[in-house]
Design an enzyme around this catalytic site. Structure first.
Site, PDB file in Angstrom:
ATOM      1  N   ASP A  31       0.788  -1.250   0.000  1.00  0.00           N
ATOM      2  CA  ASP A  31       0.000   0.000   0.000  1.00  0.00           C
ATOM      3  C   ASP A  31       0.816   1.295   0.000  1.00  0.00           C
ATOM      4  O   ASP A  31       0.471   2.254   0.723  1.00  0.00           O
ATOM      5  CB  ASP A  31      -0.955   0.002   1.208  1.00  0.00           C
ATOM      6  CG  ASP A  31      -1.936  -1.153   1.187  1.00  0.00           C
ATOM      7  OD1 ASP A  31      -1.876  -1.968   0.258  1.00  0.00           O
ATOM      8  OD2 ASP A  31      -2.765  -1.240   2.114  1.00  0.00           O
ATOM      9  N   LYS A 136      -6.774  -4.821  -3.055  1.00  0.00           N
ATOM     10  CA  LYS A 136      -7.420  -5.457  -1.900  1.00  0.00           C
ATOM     11  C   LYS A 136      -8.417  -4.495  -1.267  1.00  0.00           C
ATOM     12  O   LYS A 136      -8.125  -3.301  -1.115  1.00  0.00           O
ATOM     13  CB  LYS A 136      -6.367  -5.907  -0.883  1.00  0.00           C
ATOM     14  CG  LYS A 136      -5.487  -4.786  -0.313  1.00  0.00           C
ATOM     15  CD  LYS A 136      -4.375  -5.376   0.538  1.00  0.00           C
ATOM     16  CE  LYS A 136      -3.552  -4.328   1.248  1.00  0.00           C
ATOM     17  NZ  LYS A 136      -4.239  -3.516   2.234  1.00  0.00           N
ATOM     18  N   CYS A 169      -1.941  -2.477   7.829  1.00  0.00           N
ATOM     19  CA  CYS A 169      -1.946  -3.400   6.684  1.00  0.00           C
ATOM     20  C   CYS A 169      -0.741  -4.332   6.651  1.00  0.00           C
ATOM     21  O   CYS A 169      -0.849  -5.460   6.178  1.00  0.00           O
ATOM     22  CB  CYS A 169      -2.098  -2.619   5.389  1.00  0.00           C
ATOM     23  SG  CYS A 169      -3.762  -1.918   5.244  1.00  0.00           S
TER      24      CYS A 169
HETATM   25  N1  TIU Z   1      -2.542   0.337   4.306  1.00  0.00           N
HETATM   26  C1  TIU Z   1      -2.992   0.554   5.528  1.00  0.00           C
HETATM   27  O1  TIU Z   1      -2.278   0.391   6.521  1.00  0.00           O
HETATM   28  N2  TIU Z   1      -4.276   1.101   5.655  1.00  0.00           N
HETATM   29  C2  TIU Z   1      -4.672   1.900   6.689  1.00  0.00           C
HETATM   30  O2  TIU Z   1      -5.837   2.266   6.766  1.00  0.00           O
HETATM   31  N3  TIU Z   1      -3.714   2.265   7.618  1.00  0.00           N
HETATM   32  C3  TIU Z   1      -3.851   3.134   8.643  1.00  0.00           C
HETATM   33  O3  TIU Z   1      -2.917   3.239   9.451  1.00  0.00           O
HETATM   34  N4  TIU Z   1      -4.947   3.892   8.741  1.00  0.00           N
END
Ligand code: TIU
Length: 233
Positions: A31, A136, A169
């Site tokens: 991500d 995802k 994530c």
């Molecule tokens: N990619 C991921 O970690 N999504 C989140 O929403 N992370 C947060 O720390 N909010």
């Protein structure tokens, strides 16, 4: 790498060193999207200081470059939802009091929606056409995705995991992967959190109890292991 002996590398890691067959190892970058990394995206709408995540970019870039040199399988993931929000549970959309909700228009397009500018991966780590991108809807890379099938298809047993955020994530994906039998080595400085203390504890949780979810190593240790393997050729 020319033969199987070239393909084994020993990474200095915690709680203990780990030897990996690179031909059965994938680099998984979680991500690294503008929605989390840049002002105006999902991360900032939640009230976070997105500047906290920048420190992970250079370490990921160096491991990505080395992985590309060795021909290792590279997988990028992106969190996001379909434009009609049919894969976004109301419980996720309605959560909290963000300045903009998932699907609302923002400065980088609709928040956390596939195909919008904010959903894309940052230019510094942009995937090559030959690399795999997994979209995802959740925090984990296995839930409602083709991740398991892809890893099986390529004979992958080990994952080098990095990206954002450490405790959300990255941790969710590592836990999913660990239950499915993958050895996960998390690249400590290739992960970041909006909360430095959560980053630290997120890594501790992975490597505690004899590596209950996996191993933790620095990007330098991963690079060293890859470099040493190459000199065996
Ligand atoms: N990619 C991921 O970690 N999504 C989140 O929403 N992370 C947060 O720390 N909010």
């Amino acid at each position: 790498m020319a033969n199987s002996s070239d393909a084994v590398g020993k990474i200095v890691a915690e709680p203990e060193p780990i030897e990996l067959d690179w031909t059965k190892t994938a680099l998984v970058i979680i991500d690294m999207q503008r929605d989390f990394m840049e002002p105006g995206g999902f991360g900032e709408t939640l009230g976070n200081d997105v500047g906290q995540l920048a420190r992970a970019v250079q370490p990921i870039g160096s491991v990505l470059s080395a992985a590309r040199d060795t021909g290792m399988l590279v997988i990028h993931t992106r969190e996001g939802h379909l434009p009609d929000l049919s894969d976004a549970p109301p419980a996720k959309i309605e959560r909290g009091a963000p300045s903009l909700r998932i699907g609302d228009p923002g400065p980088m397009g609709r928040i956390l929606i596939r195909g919008e500018a904010g959903h894309d991966i940052i230019p510094e780590l942009y995937p090559l056409d030959s690399e795999i991108v997994i979209d995802k809807p959740g925090k984990g890379a296995f839930y409602a995705t083709e991740m398991g099938d892809v890893l099986q298809k390529y004979g992958i047993e080990n994952l080098l995991v990095c990206g954002v955020t450490t405790e959300v994530c990255v941790n969710t994906t590592v836990r999913e992967a660990n239950d499915r039998g993958y050895r996960c080595v998390v690249i400590a400085d290739g992960c970041a959190s909006y909360f430095p203390e959560f980053h630290e504890m997120g890594l501790k949780m992975i490597k505690a109890q004899g590596g209950i979810f996996g191993w933790v190593a620095s990007s330098a240790a991963v690079l060293e292991a890859l470099e040493t393997s190459k000199t065996l050729a």
